[in-house]
Design a protein around this motif. Sequence first.
Motif, PDB file in Angstrom:
ATOM      1  N   TRP A  75     -12.055   0.542  -3.542  1.00  0.00           N
ATOM      2  CA  TRP A  75     -13.318   1.192  -3.870  1.00  0.00           C
ATOM      3  C   TRP A  75     -14.431   0.158  -4.056  1.00  0.00           C
ATOM      4  N   GLU A  76     -14.149  -0.875  -4.850  1.00  0.00           N
ATOM      5  CA  GLU A  76     -15.195  -1.818  -5.244  1.00  0.00           C
ATOM      6  C   GLU A  76     -15.655  -2.683  -4.072  1.00  0.00           C
ATOM      7  N   ASN A  77     -14.698  -3.170  -3.281  1.00  0.00           N
ATOM      8  CA  ASN A  77     -15.062  -4.085  -2.203  1.00  0.00           C
ATOM      9  C   ASN A  77     -15.518  -3.354  -0.950  1.00  0.00           C
ATOM     10  N   GLY A  78     -14.939  -2.201  -0.675  1.00  0.00           N
ATOM     11  CA  GLY A  78     -15.242  -1.501   0.562  1.00  0.00           C
ATOM     12  C   GLY A  78     -16.219  -0.361   0.389  1.00  0.00           C
ATOM     13  N   VAL A  79     -15.775   0.711  -0.252  1.00  0.00           N
ATOM     14  CA  VAL A  79     -16.558   1.939  -0.310  1.00  0.00           C
ATOM     15  C   VAL A  79     -17.853   1.752  -1.089  1.00  0.00           C
ATOM     16  N   LEU A  80     -17.760   1.183  -2.293  1.00  0.00           N
ATOM     17  CA  LEU A  80     -18.929   1.072  -3.161  1.00  0.00           C
ATOM     18  C   LEU A  80     -19.732  -0.197  -2.917  1.00  0.00           C
ATOM     19  N   GLY A  81     -19.105  -1.207  -2.324  1.00  0.00           N
ATOM     20  CA  GLY A  81     -19.824  -2.431  -2.009  1.00  0.00           C
ATOM     21  C   GLY A  81     -20.308  -3.190  -3.220  1.00  0.00           C
ATOM     22  N   THR A  82     -19.593  -3.067  -4.362  1.00  0.00           N
ATOM     23  CA  THR A  82     -20.035  -3.723  -5.591  1.00  0.00           C
ATOM     24  C   THR A  82     -19.382  -5.077  -5.819  1.00  0.00           C
ATOM     25  N   ARG A  83     -18.385  -5.417  -5.012  1.00  0.00           N
ATOM     26  CA  ARG A  83     -17.740  -6.723  -5.139  1.00  0.00           C
ATOM     27  C   ARG A  83     -18.341  -7.696  -4.136  1.00  0.00           C
TER      28      ARG A  83
ATOM     29  N   LEU B 221       0.824  -1.201   0.000  1.00  0.00           N
ATOM     30  CA  LEU B 221       0.000   0.000   0.000  1.00  0.00           C
ATOM     31  C   LEU B 221       0.861   1.254   0.000  1.00  0.00           C
ATOM     32  N   VAL B 222       0.216   2.365  -0.327  1.00  0.00           N
ATOM     33  CA  VAL B 222       0.827   3.694  -0.179  1.00  0.00           C
ATOM     34  C   VAL B 222      -0.094   4.507   0.715  1.00  0.00           C
ATOM     35  N   MET B 223       0.469   5.070   1.770  1.00  0.00           N
ATOM     36  CA  MET B 223      -0.320   5.801   2.761  1.00  0.00           C
ATOM     37  C   MET B 223       0.244   7.205   2.930  1.00  0.00           C
ATOM     38  N   ARG B 224      -0.633   8.169   3.067  1.00  0.00           N
ATOM     39  CA  ARG B 224      -0.218   9.531   3.376  1.00  0.00           C
ATOM     40  C   ARG B 224       0.150   9.638   4.854  1.00  0.00           C
ATOM     41  N   VAL B 225       1.339  10.133   5.136  1.00  0.00           N
ATOM     42  CA  VAL B 225       1.741  10.411   6.508  1.00  0.00           C
ATOM     43  C   VAL B 225       2.140  11.880   6.566  1.00  0.00           C
ATOM     44  N   ASN B 226       1.295  12.673   7.182  1.00  0.00           N
ATOM     45  CA  ASN B 226       1.446  14.128   7.203  1.00  0.00           C
ATOM     46  C   ASN B 226       1.594  14.678   5.791  1.00  0.00           C
ATOM     47  N   GLY B 227       0.816  14.116   4.871  1.00  0.00           N
ATOM     48  CA  GLY B 227       0.777  14.590   3.496  1.00  0.00           C
ATOM     49  C   GLY B 227       1.737  13.923   2.542  1.00  0.00           C
ATOM     50  N   ALA B 228       2.721  13.186   3.033  1.00  0.00           N
ATOM     51  CA  ALA B 228       3.712  12.549   2.169  1.00  0.00           C
ATOM     52  C   ALA B 228       3.341  11.095   1.909  1.00  0.00           C
ATOM     53  N   LYS B 229       3.730  10.588   0.752  1.00  0.00           N
ATOM     54  CA  LYS B 229       3.475   9.190   0.411  1.00  0.00           C
ATOM     55  C   LYS B 229       4.522   8.296   1.065  1.00  0.00           C
TER      56      LYS B 229
ATOM     57  N   PRO C  74      -9.742   5.766   6.710  1.00  0.00           N
ATOM     58  CA  PRO C  74     -11.156   5.416   6.568  1.00  0.00           C
ATOM     59  C   PRO C  74     -11.411   4.033   5.989  1.00  0.00           C
ATOM     60  N   ASP C  75     -10.366   3.355   5.527  1.00  0.00           N
ATOM     61  CA  ASP C  75     -10.534   2.091   4.798  1.00  0.00           C
ATOM     62  C   ASP C  75     -10.167   0.882   5.639  1.00  0.00           C
ATOM     63  N   SER C  76     -10.768  -0.235   5.280  1.00  0.00           N
ATOM     64  CA  SER C  76     -10.380  -1.528   5.833  1.00  0.00           C
ATOM     65  C   SER C  76      -9.529  -2.260   4.799  1.00  0.00           C
ATOM     66  N   PHE C  77      -8.588  -3.071   5.309  1.00  0.00           N
ATOM     67  CA  PHE C  77      -7.763  -3.840   4.375  1.00  0.00           C
ATOM     68  C   PHE C  77      -7.322  -5.116   5.057  1.00  0.00           C
TER      69      PHE C  77
ATOM     70  N   ARG D 260      -3.573  14.974   3.897  1.00  0.00           N
ATOM     71  CA  ARG D 260      -4.006  14.369   5.142  1.00  0.00           C
ATOM     72  C   ARG D 260      -3.039  13.305   5.643  1.00  0.00           C
ATOM     73  N   ASN D 261      -3.469  12.590   6.669  1.00  0.00           N
ATOM     74  CA  ASN D 261      -2.542  11.806   7.475  1.00  0.00           C
ATOM     75  C   ASN D 261      -3.161  10.448   7.806  1.00  0.00           C
ATOM     76  N   GLY D 262      -2.700   9.389   7.112  1.00  0.00           N
ATOM     77  CA  GLY D 262      -3.220   8.051   7.326  1.00  0.00           C
ATOM     78  C   GLY D 262      -4.084   7.548   6.189  1.00  0.00           C
ATOM     79  N   TYR D 263      -4.445   8.399   5.256  1.00  0.00           N
ATOM     80  CA  TYR D 263      -5.287   7.993   4.135  1.00  0.00           C
ATOM     81  C   TYR D 263      -4.487   7.167   3.140  1.00  0.00           C
ATOM     82  N   LEU D 264      -5.154   6.175   2.539  1.00  0.00           N
ATOM     83  CA  LEU D 264      -4.517   5.299   1.568  1.00  0.00           C
ATOM     84  C   LEU D 264      -4.666   5.842   0.154  1.00  0.00           C
ATOM     85  N   HIS D 265      -3.692   5.498  -0.693  1.00  0.00           N
ATOM     86  CA  HIS D 265      -3.899   5.600  -2.134  1.00  0.00           C
ATOM     87  C   HIS D 265      -4.778   4.404  -2.498  1.00  0.00           C
ATOM     88  N   ARG D 266      -6.022   4.656  -2.906  1.00  0.00           N
ATOM     89  CA  ARG D 266      -7.000   3.590  -3.081  1.00  0.00           C
ATOM     90  C   ARG D 266      -6.862   2.901  -4.432  1.00  0.00           C
TER      91      ARG D 266
END
Length: 410
Positions: free
Chosen positions: A187-195, A61-69, A407-410, A176-182
Motif C-alpha cells: 500500500w505505502e510504496n505502490g498504491v498510496l505512493g507515501t514511501r 506472498l499470498v495470492m488469490r487463485v480463483n478465490g482461494a489463498k 494490480p500490484d507490482s512487487f 477474484r483471481n490473481g489479487y495479492l493479500h496486500r
Amino acid sequence: MALEIRPHTQEEAAAFTRVPSIVFGNYSGRPPSGDPGIHADWTLCAFDDGVLATTYAAYPLVMRVNGAKVPVAGVTAVGTLPWFRRRGHLRKIMEFDFNRRYEQRMEPVASLLASIAGIYQRYGYAICSTSVRYEIDPRWINFVPTEPAATGRWREGSPDELPLLERIYREFSRPRNGYLHRAPIIWENGVLGTRTDFGPVEHGPSLVAIYEEAGEPQGYLVYAAKFLEQASDNAGPGQRVVVRDYAWKTRDANRAMWELLKTFDLANRVWVQSAPTDDPAPHVLLDPRELHATHRDHLLSRIIDLERALPMRPYSAEGRVVFEVRDEMCPWNAGRWSLEAGAEGAVVKRTQESPELTLDISGLVQLMYGQISPSLAVRYGRAEANGSAPLAIWDAMWRTEYAPYCPDSF
C-alpha cells in the motif's frame, strides 16, 4: 571461475542494491543506501570469483487463485551486471531456489512481473494474466442509455484511512483471481505512493476518494494529478490524472468512479494504469474506443510443486483428467498425473494411466490461473490431447469466475 550461490550478508546489502540500480537504469552515481528493503534471507546471489554478479529475491506472498489463498514466491530484484552476463548465473540461481522450495515445502508457485517476458519463459514461467491500460479524454466519459446513474456520494479520503481501504479491498478481492493479500509496504510504496525509500513514485503521493451509499463505504479511487502541461495542439487543458487503484463493492460504485473522473475539467487525459480484461468499462461507456485500450502481458507464474499447487485452487465443475507434464528444471513435476475435482475439493496423484492431455509445465500454470482453457491450449499448440479427450468437461473444470489479474507490482 568460482561461482557461489547464497543470500547476501548485511555487509553486502549495498552491493545487492547496486546491481538492480545499474541493470534497470536507476543508478544515481551516489553510494547505495545499503537498505534494499528485502530481508537478506529472501535473497539469493551469484558471486563470481567473490564479486556479487547476479541478484535475485522472492517475497513470501499470498495470492488469490480463483478465490482461494495460495502461497506464492513473489520474485523480484533480478539482474546481472553486464560484464557477468551469458554465463548462466540466473539459471543456476533458479535451479537452486526451485530445489530448496520443493524440498522445504515452501511456496509451491512463483510469480513475477518481467521487464522481458522471454527471459523467464525459458525457465518454465508463462504469462498468466493480461493487463489493460486506458487513456481517455474525460469529455468522452459518457454511458450507455441502459446504465443508470450512481446514487451515492464521494468524499475526500486520506492515506490515514488505510484500515478502511484495506477492508474494501479485501471484500473486493476475496472472490477474484490473481489479487495479492496486500502487506502495508505494498500500500505505502505502490498504491498510496507515501514511501520514498524505494525511489520516487511517478507523479508523487496519491489522493484518495471514498464512495459511500447511505453512509456506508462501497468503493474507493486512488489517483494522482501532479503532472501539468499544455496540450500538444495548444488547445485546452493539459493535466493528466493517473488512476493507481480502485475497488468497488457495488455496480453503482464502479459507475461512480467514471462519473467522478469526468469532472476533472483541467485534464485532457485520464490514465488508468492497469485494469483486468473483464473490467466493466468497455461495456458501459458510450464510446469505448475512446478508452484507447492497450493490452500487454503482465503476471508470469511458474508451478514449483505441482502436487501441492493444483489442489489449492477451487475447480468450477466436477471431472477428472489424466495428464502428462514435461518439466526439465523441476523433474519432480514431470510424469503422469490424475486430477479429480469434486464438491470436496481436488485430489492430485501419480498414475500409470495413458494421458489424455500432454503439456509443458508452462502450459499447466496457464490452466491453473485460467489464462487459457484446455481446449484453447490444444488449439494454440500449448498442449496435445488424444481424440477422445473430454475438452468441454475440462474447460468447465478449469474455468475461473474472474479473469486473472494482479494490480500490484512487487
